[in-house]
Design a protein around this motif. Structure first.
Motif, mmCIF file in Angstrom:
data_model
loop_
_atom_site.group_PDB
_atom_site.id
_atom_site.type_symbol
_atom_site.label_atom_id
_atom_site.label_comp_id
_atom_site.label_asym_id
_atom_site.label_seq_id
_atom_site.Cartn_x
_atom_site.Cartn_y
_atom_site.Cartn_z
ATOM 1 N N ARG A 17 0.856 -1.184 0.000
ATOM 2 C CA ARG A 17 0.000 0.000 0.000
ATOM 3 C C ARG A 17 0.886 1.226 0.000
ATOM 4 O O ARG A 17 1.896 1.273 0.716
ATOM 5 C CB ARG A 17 -0.942 -0.003 1.198
ATOM 6 N N VAL A 18 0.490 2.223 -0.744
ATOM 7 C CA VAL A 18 1.319 3.415 -0.956
ATOM 8 C C VAL A 18 0.952 4.521 0.028
ATOM 9 O O VAL A 18 -0.224 4.757 0.312
ATOM 10 C CB VAL A 18 1.151 3.932 -2.407
ATOM 11 N N GLN A 19 2.000 5.189 0.531
ATOM 12 C CA GLN A 19 1.825 6.464 1.251
ATOM 13 C C GLN A 19 2.539 7.530 0.407
ATOM 14 O O GLN A 19 3.763 7.571 0.337
ATOM 15 C CB GLN A 19 2.420 6.382 2.655
ATOM 16 N N ARG A 20 1.759 8.377 -0.274
ATOM 17 C CA ARG A 20 2.325 9.324 -1.223
ATOM 18 C C ARG A 20 3.110 10.418 -0.503
ATOM 19 O O ARG A 20 2.644 10.990 0.472
ATOM 20 C CB ARG A 20 1.214 9.962 -2.065
ATOM 21 N N ILE A 21 4.299 10.667 -1.016
ATOM 22 C CA ILE A 21 5.129 11.748 -0.479
ATOM 23 C C ILE A 21 5.145 12.924 -1.455
ATOM 24 O O ILE A 21 4.981 14.084 -1.074
ATOM 25 C CB ILE A 21 6.561 11.252 -0.211
ATOM 26 N N SER A 22 5.344 12.606 -2.716
ATOM 27 C CA SER A 22 5.344 13.624 -3.765
ATOM 28 C C SER A 22 5.011 12.939 -5.073
ATOM 29 O O SER A 22 4.773 11.717 -5.119
ATOM 30 C CB SER A 22 6.714 14.316 -3.868
ATOM 31 N N SER A 23 5.050 13.696 -6.158
ATOM 32 C CA SER A 23 4.716 13.116 -7.453
ATOM 33 C C SER A 23 5.767 12.129 -7.919
ATOM 34 O O SER A 23 5.540 11.377 -8.866
ATOM 35 C CB SER A 23 4.561 14.222 -8.504
ATOM 36 N N SER A 24 6.926 12.116 -7.235
ATOM 37 C CA SER A 24 7.990 11.203 -7.651
ATOM 38 C C SER A 24 8.446 10.269 -6.521
ATOM 39 O O SER A 24 9.325 9.424 -6.741
ATOM 40 C CB SER A 24 9.193 11.984 -8.184
ATOM 41 N N ARG A 25 7.846 10.435 -5.339
ATOM 42 C CA ARG A 25 8.311 9.621 -4.204
ATOM 43 C C ARG A 25 7.102 9.118 -3.399
ATOM 44 O O ARG A 25 6.112 9.828 -3.237
ATOM 45 C CB ARG A 25 9.255 10.423 -3.315
ATOM 46 N N PHE A 26 7.281 7.911 -2.842
ATOM 47 C CA PHE A 26 6.254 7.358 -1.950
ATOM 48 C C PHE A 26 6.900 6.308 -1.056
ATOM 49 O O PHE A 26 7.936 5.723 -1.422
ATOM 50 C CB PHE A 26 5.084 6.749 -2.723
ATOM 51 N N SER A 27 6.311 6.081 0.094
ATOM 52 C CA SER A 27 6.787 5.023 0.989
ATOM 53 C C SER A 27 5.870 3.806 0.879
ATOM 54 O O SER A 27 4.772 3.872 0.318
ATOM 55 C CB SER A 27 6.842 5.524 2.429
ATOM 56 N N LEU A 28 6.329 2.690 1.455
ATOM 57 C CA LEU A 28 5.627 1.412 1.305
ATOM 58 C C LEU A 28 5.072 0.918 2.633
ATOM 59 O O LEU A 28 5.700 1.070 3.688
ATOM 60 C CB LEU A 28 6.572 0.353 0.733
ATOM 61 N N GLN A 29 3.904 0.300 2.562
ATOM 62 C CA GLN A 29 3.320 -0.428 3.683
ATOM 63 C C GLN A 29 2.986 -1.851 3.223
ATOM 64 O O GLN A 29 2.647 -2.069 2.059
ATOM 65 C CB GLN A 29 2.046 0.262 4.188
ATOM 66 N N SER A 30 3.080 -2.788 4.148
ATOM 67 C CA SER A 30 2.714 -4.176 3.836
ATOM 68 C C SER A 30 1.692 -4.681 4.846
ATOM 69 O O SER A 30 1.605 -4.177 5.977
ATOM 70 C CB SER A 30 3.946 -5.077 3.822
ATOM 71 N N TRP A 31 0.961 -5.708 4.451
ATOM 72 C CA TRP A 31 -0.078 -6.286 5.316
ATOM 73 C C TRP A 31 0.525 -7.377 6.185
ATOM 74 O O TRP A 31 1.146 -8.302 5.690
ATOM 75 C CB TRP A 31 -1.192 -6.858 4.435
#
Length: 625
Positions: free
Chosen positions: A284-298
């Motif tokens: 699952r994505v946590q958006r940081i910017s139009s070119s960056r994002f962090s990751l989440q897992s279940w």
């Protein structure tokens, strides 16, 4: 006047005459001499009469046996019947050398009522005939004629017999050939050429891991649920974006120019070099910017940040793609699919995304028209058209299940059947509303090719089926026994109306089931697949479903079926070919047999004799007079 004459006779002469006339001492000898021939005749003649009576009884027994032999033969012509009857009569009279069979006077004929009428005469050598008794001479001929008459009903009842034959792999070589010969002989003994006024019919029930019903299958176990057409399949909702970096941090941050993602979007990452730990997983994505994002897992209960600090260094390349579903699995659109979460499904015939074909899946229902198969398709091609969605439950064309090792398997339904479960498991209630079990065989352990033959009076049809039998598979004797019963049961007439069985309460009808096997009953079922607790020899454990037999032990099932069919008046015969007389199989066969004793032939010749003995008992030709 008399006194004057007497006075003329001298006194001495008169005394002599008086003494002569009064002396009776010679009467006994005279009378004995006159009656001796009669006494001899009565005495010796009594012996002859007794011998004639004894001969008549012996002749009657011999003629009864000869009439039975003629009646058991397939012949109808008097000449043929007489040939068979005389052969038996001669053999039975060999023990009586003083009896002369008058062969030219012996007759064996078949009446319109199917009664063999036999007549025979013999001459008995007498004792009196050789005695010359003067003055009477010879009183009798040298031989005393004795006759007998016998009538035997060729069949006093209609006959319906089911022959249940083991064609499993253990019947290889000479065993199957011996079985074919013995079964053919039984057909000849049971099925008569003339079917009036009484009929005689036989059904053949070949079995191994099940019984093949052929075209009767759908009526017995229901028509399998068919496929639903697939209109679309996809797992991603956007094109892939290149990854140019991933940090080693908590959480790790992904760099991908113009990724187009928003918070809580789901993505699939693959083909990353160096930091391979992130590949082929859903996030699952946590958006940081139009070119960056962090990751989440279940983690099984919630989404948590992905800590990449212990991962290998990012080595370049990789791609990220937005998913339709949270697990990035392929979503199938199949209008009216009828599936619920946890059901199995089998997919065939899809174009483009061909890797999805011919594989089982466990679904998660999305809508009435869509479901997820729980598998990502990133390495598959894009679906272009078509495909069939097959439900995977018991009753569907395909059965999707977990085997005893937890591996997902899929077997297609066959025209074989397995046990009937539920309250009618051990009854012959109509299959119209009480379906029998379906059968999903493993590849290489398939349904036998020989199809059940319901009651027939055609010897050629029955014998052709027997002669074409081929072996293979394990031993589901309980299923063979059940269908032996069903073949003579009026409750199953809806399956084969042109070969229907008569009513149980018909006094002119005899029903019998002959159950033959050479091995242990080792193949029970759970929801159409060989059960986890099946015995040795029932195929690979990897082909067994991870549930135990619904109806329990196959021997117990067989015993219950035998009790139930005997309660309906069906006569049960059992044959254990080359089986251990002290083993459980033989014990169950003994308990099943109406007589309480199974036939346990040790070789082919014994098997033939066993079937002949069964044939003789089934026909039970009754001597009417």
């Amino acid at each position: 006047m008399g006194r004057r004459i007497e006075s003329l006779i001298p006194h001495g002469v008169r005394n002599f005459l008086r003494r002569l006339l009064s002396d009776a001492r010679g009467n006994v000898a005279l009378m004995f001499g006159l009656t001796l021939p009669v006494l001899v005749l009565i005495t010796v003649g009594g012996v002859d009469v007794h011998r004639a009576s004894t001969v008549r009884a012996n002749l009657q027994d011999a003629l009864d046996a000869a009439a039975l032999a003629a009646a058991r033969s397939p012949y109808t012509d008097p000449e043929d019947l007489t040939e068979v009857g005389l052969a038996s009569l001669r053999a039975n009279l060999n023990a009586y050398p003083d009896i002369l069979l008058l062969e030219e006077s012996a007759t064996f004929e078949l009446s319109e009522d199917q009664v063999v009428i036999a007549n025979a005469r013999v001459n008995v050598k007498t004792l009196v005939a050789n005695i010359f008794l003067p003055p009477y001479g010879q009183f009798m001929d040298e031989y005393l004629p004795v006759g007998a008459h016998s009538e035997v009903n060729r069949s006093s009842k209609n006959l319906e017999v089911a022959l249940v034959l083991d064609i499993t792999g253990s019947m290889s070589g000479s065993k199957i050939e011996s079985l074919k010969d013995a079964a053919d002989e039984l057909v000849d003994m049971v099925v008569q050429d003339l079917q009036t006024p009484f009929y005689s019919k036989m059904a053949i029930v070949p079995y191994s891991m099940g019984v093949n019903l052929g075209s009767y299958a759908n009526s017995a176990r229901g028509t399998p649920i068919g496929a639903r057409g697939i209109s679309h399949m996809a797992w991603a909702s956007a094109t892939a974006r290149n990854i140019t970096g991933i940090t080693r941090a908590s959480p790790g941050v992904v760099t991908s120019a113009s990724h187009g993602l928003v918070t809580n979007d789901y993505v699939w990452i693959r083909n990353v070099s160096g930091m391979g730990q992130v590949n082929n997983r859903a996030y699952r994505v946590q958006r940081i910017s139009s070119s960056r994002f962090s990751l989440q897992s279940w983690n099984g209960s919630s989404w948590v940040a992905v800590n990449t600090s212990s991962y290998s260094n990012y080595g370049g390349s990789g791609e990220v793609r937005k998913c339709l579903l949270s697990d990035c699995a392929v979503q199938v659109t199949a209008p009216g699919h009828g599936l619920v979460t946890g059901d199995g499904v089998y997919i065939t015939g899809a174009s483009g995304m061909t890797q999805v074909n011919n594989r089982p899946y466990i679904v998660t229902r999305q809508t009435d028209n869509t479901y997820s198969i729980g598998v990502n398709g990133a390495d598959w091609g894009a679906h272009t058209s078509g495909g069939s969605s097959w439900c995977g439950q018991d009753g569907c064309q395909w059965r999707v299940f977990y085997n005893t090792s937890g591996t997902l398997r899929a077997f297609e339904i066959s025209t074989c059947v397995s046990e009937r479960a539920g309250t009618e498991a051990y009854t012959d209630a109509s299959p119209g509303s009480n379906r029998v079990g379906r059968n999903y065989p493993a590849p290489g352990h398939g349904c036998p090719g020989a199809v059940i033959r319901p009651l027939s009076s055609s010897k050629s049809t029955l014998k052709n089926l027997i002669d074409d039998l081929e072996i293979g598979g394990s031993t589901a004797g309980q299923i063979g026994a059940a269908w032996g019963w069903y073949a003579v049961s009026p409750g199953f007439n809806s399956l084969w109306p042109s070969a229907s069985a008569g009513a149980y309460d018909d006094n002119d009808l005899m029903k019998a089931v002959v159950i033959m096997t050479d091995g242990e009953f080792n193949t029970p079922y759970c929801t159409g697949v060989i059960a986890a607790d099946a015995g040795s020899g029932s195929g690979s454990a990897s082909d067994h479903i991870n549930c135990n037999a619904t109806n329990g032990d196959p021997y117990d099932q067989t015993a219950a079926l035998c009790v139930a069919m005997r309660a309906q008046g069906v006569v049960v015969y059992t044959v254990g070919f080359q089986m251990n007389a002290n083993g459980r199989g033989a014990q169950v066969l003994n308990g099943c047999a109406s007589s309480g004793s199974a036939f346990l032939p040790a070789n082919g010749a014994d098997l033939s004799e066993a079937f002949k003995a069964i044939g003789r008992d089934i026909t039970r030709l009754r001597i009417s007079r």
